[in-house]
Write a protein that holds these residues in place. Structure first.
Motif, PDB file in Angstrom:
ATOM      1  N   THR A 124       0.831  -1.221   0.263  1.00  0.00           N
ATOM      2  CA  THR A 124       0.060   0.003   0.254  1.00  0.00           C
ATOM      3  C   THR A 124       0.898   1.248   0.023  1.00  0.00           C
ATOM      4  O   THR A 124       0.340   2.193  -0.537  1.00  0.00           O
ATOM      5  CB  THR A 124      -0.992   0.143   1.104  1.00  0.00           C
ATOM      6  OG1 THR A 124      -0.254   0.169   2.421  1.00  0.00           O
ATOM      7  CG2 THR A 124      -2.076  -1.256   1.131  1.00  0.00           C
ATOM      8  N   ALA A 179      -0.008   4.020  -2.552  1.00  0.00           N
ATOM      9  CA  ALA A 179       0.001   5.362  -2.117  1.00  0.00           C
ATOM     10  C   ALA A 179       1.016   6.517  -2.819  1.00  0.00           C
ATOM     11  O   ALA A 179       0.480   7.533  -3.165  1.00  0.00           O
ATOM     12  CB  ALA A 179      -0.121   5.575  -0.454  1.00  0.00           C
ATOM     13  N   GLY A 229       0.955  10.839   8.058  1.00  0.00           N
ATOM     14  CA  GLY A 229      -0.604  10.623   7.796  1.00  0.00           C
ATOM     15  C   GLY A 229      -1.459  11.706   8.263  1.00  0.00           C
ATOM     16  O   GLY A 229      -2.057  12.459   7.803  1.00  0.00           O
ATOM     17  N   ALA A 239      -8.345  12.890   2.884  1.00  0.00           N
ATOM     18  CA  ALA A 239      -8.669  11.141   2.400  1.00  0.00           C
ATOM     19  C   ALA A 239      -7.568  10.542   2.650  1.00  0.00           C
ATOM     20  O   ALA A 239      -7.514   9.366   3.362  1.00  0.00           O
ATOM     21  CB  ALA A 239      -9.561  11.058   1.257  1.00  0.00           C
ATOM     22  N   ALA A 240      -6.426  10.794   1.694  1.00  0.00           N
ATOM     23  CA  ALA A 240      -5.275   9.887   1.928  1.00  0.00           C
ATOM     24  C   ALA A 240      -4.347   9.907   3.237  1.00  0.00           C
ATOM     25  O   ALA A 240      -3.935   9.126   3.642  1.00  0.00           O
ATOM     26  CB  ALA A 240      -4.261  10.658   0.841  1.00  0.00           C
ATOM     27  N   ALA A 242      -6.599   7.820   5.403  1.00  0.00           N
ATOM     28  CA  ALA A 242      -6.282   6.332   5.146  1.00  0.00           C
ATOM     29  C   ALA A 242      -5.042   6.012   5.652  1.00  0.00           C
ATOM     30  O   ALA A 242      -4.853   4.909   6.193  1.00  0.00           O
ATOM     31  CB  ALA A 242      -6.648   6.218   3.428  1.00  0.00           C
ATOM     32  N   ILE A 264      -5.021   5.482   9.413  1.00  0.00           N
ATOM     33  CA  ILE A 264      -5.789   4.230   9.891  1.00  0.00           C
ATOM     34  C   ILE A 264      -4.828   2.846   9.332  1.00  0.00           C
ATOM     35  O   ILE A 264      -4.756   1.920  10.312  1.00  0.00           O
ATOM     36  CB  ILE A 264      -7.239   3.967   9.325  1.00  0.00           C
ATOM     37  CG1 ILE A 264      -7.920   5.500   9.941  1.00  0.00           C
ATOM     38  CG2 ILE A 264      -7.926   2.839   9.228  1.00  0.00           C
ATOM     39  CD1 ILE A 264      -9.404   5.613   9.029  1.00  0.00           C
ATOM     40  N   LEU A 265      -4.281   2.911   8.312  1.00  0.00           N
ATOM     41  CA  LEU A 265      -3.414   1.680   7.793  1.00  0.00           C
ATOM     42  C   LEU A 265      -2.225   1.626   8.923  1.00  0.00           C
ATOM     43  O   LEU A 265      -2.077   0.444   9.251  1.00  0.00           O
ATOM     44  CB  LEU A 265      -2.747   1.967   6.367  1.00  0.00           C
ATOM     45  CG  LEU A 265      -1.957   0.919   5.767  1.00  0.00           C
ATOM     46  CD1 LEU A 265      -2.666  -0.113   5.577  1.00  0.00           C
ATOM     47  CD2 LEU A 265      -1.173   1.682   4.895  1.00  0.00           C
TER      48      LEU A 265
END
Length: 128
Positions: A15, A19, A80, A105-106, A109, A112-113
């Motif tokens: 990811t 990303a 993040g 949003a990124a 995400a 959270i990841l």
């Protein structure tokens, strides 16, 4: 907290690469490249940072494997939220949503990841 950390480092790494590519292309994909300034610099700068960090991390998908994975996660805990709040910090939240929403949003995400990622590799699990 360890019970919710179900994402293995290898998946986190894949990811990371996705990303990074998405952030590098975001200004063109979401139509704000011509705007220039902070929105473009932040998206592409964070994309480069994520790509370089992924290449250098000591995990299954790392190339150079010099950066400990736990340090990688620490950087992610900073990057993040930074990406998520960047529209507000740098004053581009009053632009159309296609400019600030990808950052928010990124960033959410990525945060959270990171919260859901195991801090140890499969190799470390086998070694006990």
């Amino acid at each position: 907290m360890n019970g919710i950390r179900m994402i293995p480092p290898k998946i986190h790494g894949v990811t990371d690469y996705l990303a990074a590519i998405l952030l590098l292309l975001a200004p063109n994909l979401f139509g704000f490249a011509e705007l220039g300034g902070w929105p473009v610099w932040i998206a592409r700068g964070v994309g480069v940072l994520i790509l370089l960090q992924a290449l250098m991390t000591d995990y299954e998908v790392g190339v150079f494997r010099v950066l400990p994975f736990r340090l990688h996660l620490l950087v992610d805990y900073i990057v993040g939220p930074f990406l998520a709040i960047s529209p507000f910090l740098f004053g581009f939240f009053d632009n159309p949503a296609n400019v600030w929403l990808p950052h928010l949003a990124a960033g959410l995400a990525a945060t959270i990841l990171t919260l859901l990622t195991r801090a140890w590799t499969d190799e470390e699990l086998r070694e006990g």
